[in-house]
Design an enzyme around this catalytic site. Structure first.
Site, PDB file in Angstrom:
ATOM      1  N   SER A 146     -14.217 -53.970 -49.358  1.00 56.39           N
ATOM      2  CA  SER A 146     -13.453 -53.623 -50.560  1.00 56.39           C
ATOM      3  C   SER A 146     -11.964 -53.948 -50.524  1.00 56.39           C
ATOM      4  O   SER A 146     -11.293 -53.829 -51.539  1.00 56.39           O
ATOM      5  CB  SER A 146     -13.610 -52.138 -50.879  1.00 56.39           C
ATOM      6  OG  SER A 146     -14.860 -51.908 -51.484  1.00 56.39           O
ATOM      7  N   LYS A 149      -4.257 -47.406 -54.343  1.00 50.52           N
ATOM      8  CA  LYS A 149      -5.602 -47.263 -54.891  1.00 50.52           C
ATOM      9  C   LYS A 149      -5.847 -45.792 -55.226  1.00 50.52           C
ATOM     10  O   LYS A 149      -5.462 -44.908 -54.456  1.00 50.52           O
ATOM     11  CB  LYS A 149      -6.621 -47.754 -53.855  1.00 50.52           C
ATOM     12  CG  LYS A 149      -8.055 -47.837 -54.351  1.00 50.52           C
ATOM     13  CD  LYS A 149      -8.955 -48.408 -53.254  1.00 50.52           C
ATOM     14  CE  LYS A 149     -10.394 -48.560 -53.693  1.00 50.52           C
ATOM     15  NZ  LYS A 149     -11.260 -49.115 -52.626  1.00 50.52           N
ATOM     16  N   SER A 172     -14.039 -53.075 -54.086  1.00 45.03           N
ATOM     17  CA  SER A 172     -13.654 -52.071 -55.045  1.00 45.03           C
ATOM     18  C   SER A 172     -12.146 -51.942 -55.259  1.00 45.03           C
ATOM     19  O   SER A 172     -11.722 -51.379 -56.262  1.00 45.03           O
ATOM     20  CB  SER A 172     -14.221 -50.715 -54.624  1.00 45.03           C
ATOM     21  OG  SER A 172     -13.641 -50.284 -53.413  1.00 45.03           O
TER      22      SER A 172
END
Lengths: 95, 478
Positions: free
Chosen positions: B179, B80, B155
């Protein structure tokens, strides 16, 4: 919450909002605040707030890493650099 | 190319048997990305050259070391883009950091490197990890590989999609209010949010510092365990990391008492999700576990406390983006003008909204009514949950109230926030939780995955892995 409140908060958080943004926030922020105000009914007595885990996390006061290449990389990240300094606008204004 | 997207153990077996090599695995990863990522848009940047180079080294090393090679040697992983990799752009999907190059490795990156993982690329996310769909990315919206009309969740949506589309064996995400677990649920993956303090946050771009944890998104629970064990542990660079014996031991058991907070499911939950959930309960009961209805009234109020605590921490953490030291800087005549313009240009709408909300709940006159009350609720929630864990071994909920939603479906912030209703109480209380694929539901001719969330007491990760392996891996033949 009034338009003036949003404008004052915007000043606190240092964001230049457009008029459109302010108009939208004027609607959105109160609806979220209304939702989260549920906490006020639950926590009627807040004398004791659990601080969580506590222990000493301080290390000894010694320099651990200042490899010259690290210093260079960090200084190079700055928008404006002058030698070993980061250049910014004047902070204090003395009349 | 392997016939089936492998788990870490399947990949390792293929490597050790000599049927497949890291060189092939990395070539296959990029072949899949080249074929699919134009549509899916999971990756912000690819590390082609480094990955190919690492693959050559890993292939040689496997020949020499065989089964003694480190756990993740030659395993393609995606990261990420709010996790720092030295020399790489770490943008947090924000214009504020569009050209920011990390000057050091996050602790978890160091540990993954040491374990032999190969980084394939950086994945898309909601800006500064604020959102549930990746629609808040300043650069692009990632699509769900199961139905490209839909979001992958967020997310960590790019991380979830990168595994679900077959590009990588696993990915790393961060979880502040769900997330990792919600995108895992939307993309048919396993997603772990570790105990607060289990994994170092050094080198993660902070969102809510008392809530953030990094964890894996994988195809099996065992894979999640392997990666978690590589990343976890004390770190002198993160004072909030905890020793393994910080909390009372959470033993693995033959059968578990599983608490189900049923009254929590009454509002806003999709009937198809509820049906899948009830079927899973039956299976767990048949497998010898005891299912008990429980009440967690404060847990159900978690979202209200979360949307005070989190924005408060966001507004403090994001104060550092001032256009002075790194990241975007807009010119102005005065210091104040540089701040105002930089932050107006650099931050997207959702980030600005949360900064403003955070400043409000922390401001003098409102602090007692909001922030202080929210922290008090949080303490009460922690106590409620600790008491409940005297009676049950695990708590089970759906991971999210619906399957993946359609891109653009929600326009008002509050309805998106409600996607996190089952996941945020876990971050507020600091306990670990894992989202495990439960089943699929049929929506408009597509089979969409739905997950379930097991919650354990603090430092109860091994219990989560145990129940997860039994309820998922074994049944799926993984």
């Amino acid at each position: 919450m009034k338009r003036q409140d949003i404008i004052e908060l915007a000043e606190l958080v240092r964001i230049d909002f457009t008029d459109d943004e302010i108009a939208r926030l004027e609607k959105e922020i109160p609806s979220v605040l209304q939702y989260v105000s549920a906490v006020q009914k639950i926590a009627t007595d807040v004398t004791e707030v659990d601080p969580g885990l506590r222990r000493n996390v301080l290390r000894s006061d010694e320099v651990v890493s200042t490899k010259p290449e690290d210093v260079e990389a960090l200084l190079d990240s700055a928008p404006v650099r002058e030698g070993r300094y980061i250049k910014v606008k004047k902070v204090l204004n003395v009349d | 190319m392997l016939t089936k997207y492998p788990t870490i153990s399947a990949l390792r077996n293929a490597y050790l048997s000599g049927n497949y090599t890291p060189i092939q695995a990395v070539a296959d990863a990029f072949a899949i990305i080249d074929e699919k990522d134009k549509e899916i848009q999971a990756f912000l940047e690819l590390y082609r050259e480094e990955a190919k180079h690492e693959a050559v080294l890993a292939t040689e090393r496997l020949k020499k070391e065989g089964d003694n090679a480190p756990a993740l040697l030659g395993v393609p992983i995606a990261i990420k883009n709010n996790i720092l990799i030295k020399g790489k752009k770490t943008t947090a999907s924000s214009k504020m950091l569009e050209n920011y190059v990390a000057t050091y490795d996050a602790t978890i990156i160091e540990r993954l490197r040491e374990a032999g993982a190969i980084f394939i690329g950086a994945t898309n996310m909601d800006e500064f990890a604020m959102g549930s769909s990746t629609e808040n990315s300043a650069f692009m919206t990632t699509k769900n590989p199961y139905d490209t009309k839909r979001v992958p969740g967020g997310s960590s949506g790019g991380s979830a999609a990168s595994v679900a589309m077959g590009a990588v064996t696993a990915s790393i995400g961060t979880d502040t209010g769900g997330s990792i677990r919600q995108p895992a649920s939307y993309c048919g993956l396993v997603g772990l949010k570790p105990t607060y303090g289990a994994v170092s946050r050094n080198g993660l771009i902070a969102m809510g510092s008392s809530l953030d944890q990094a964890g894996p998104l994988t195809r099996s629970v065992l894979d999640a365990e392997i990666i978690h064990c590589v990343m976890a542990g004390l770190d002198p660079k993160d004072a909030t990391t905890i020793a393994p014996d910080t909390y009372p031991d959470v033993p693995v058991k033959q059968s578990y008492t599983i608490g189900v907070p049923r009254s929590f499911f009454e509002q806003g939950i999709d009937t198809s999700v509820m049906k899948v959930f009830d079927e899973q309960l039956e299976k767990l009961a048949k497998a010898g576990h005891k299912i008990e209805d429980i009440e967690l009234p404060l847990f159900e109020q978690g979202l209200a406390a979360y949307y005070i605590v989190m924005p408060a921490e966001v507004s403090s953490n994001l104060a550092r983006f001032d256009g002075m030291r790194y990241g975007l800087s807009e010119d102005g005549d005065t210091l104040r003008e540089v701040y105002g313009k930089t932050r107006a240009t650099g931050f997207g709408a959702e980030v600005k909204r949360r900064i403003l909300l955070g400043a409000y709940v922390l401001s003098s006159g409102y602090y007692d009514a909001y922030y202080r009350k929210a922290e008090a609720v949080r303490s009460m929630m922690r106590k409620e949950l600790t008491d409940m864990f005297q009676k049950v071994d695990l708590v089970l909920t759906p991971s999210a109230p619906t399957p993946a939603f359609v891109v653009g479906e929600f326009s008002d912030p509050l309805s998106v926030y409600k996607q996190d209703i089952f996941t945020v109480p876990v971050n507020l209380t600091g306990v670990p939780a894992i989202s495990v694929p439960a089943d699929h539901v049929e929506v408009e001719g597509k089979a969409l995955p739905v997950g379930m969330q097991f919650i354990a007491p603090h430092q109860g990760e091994s219990r989560l892995f145990d129940i997860g392996i039994r309820a998922h891996d074994k049944i799926q033949g993984l």
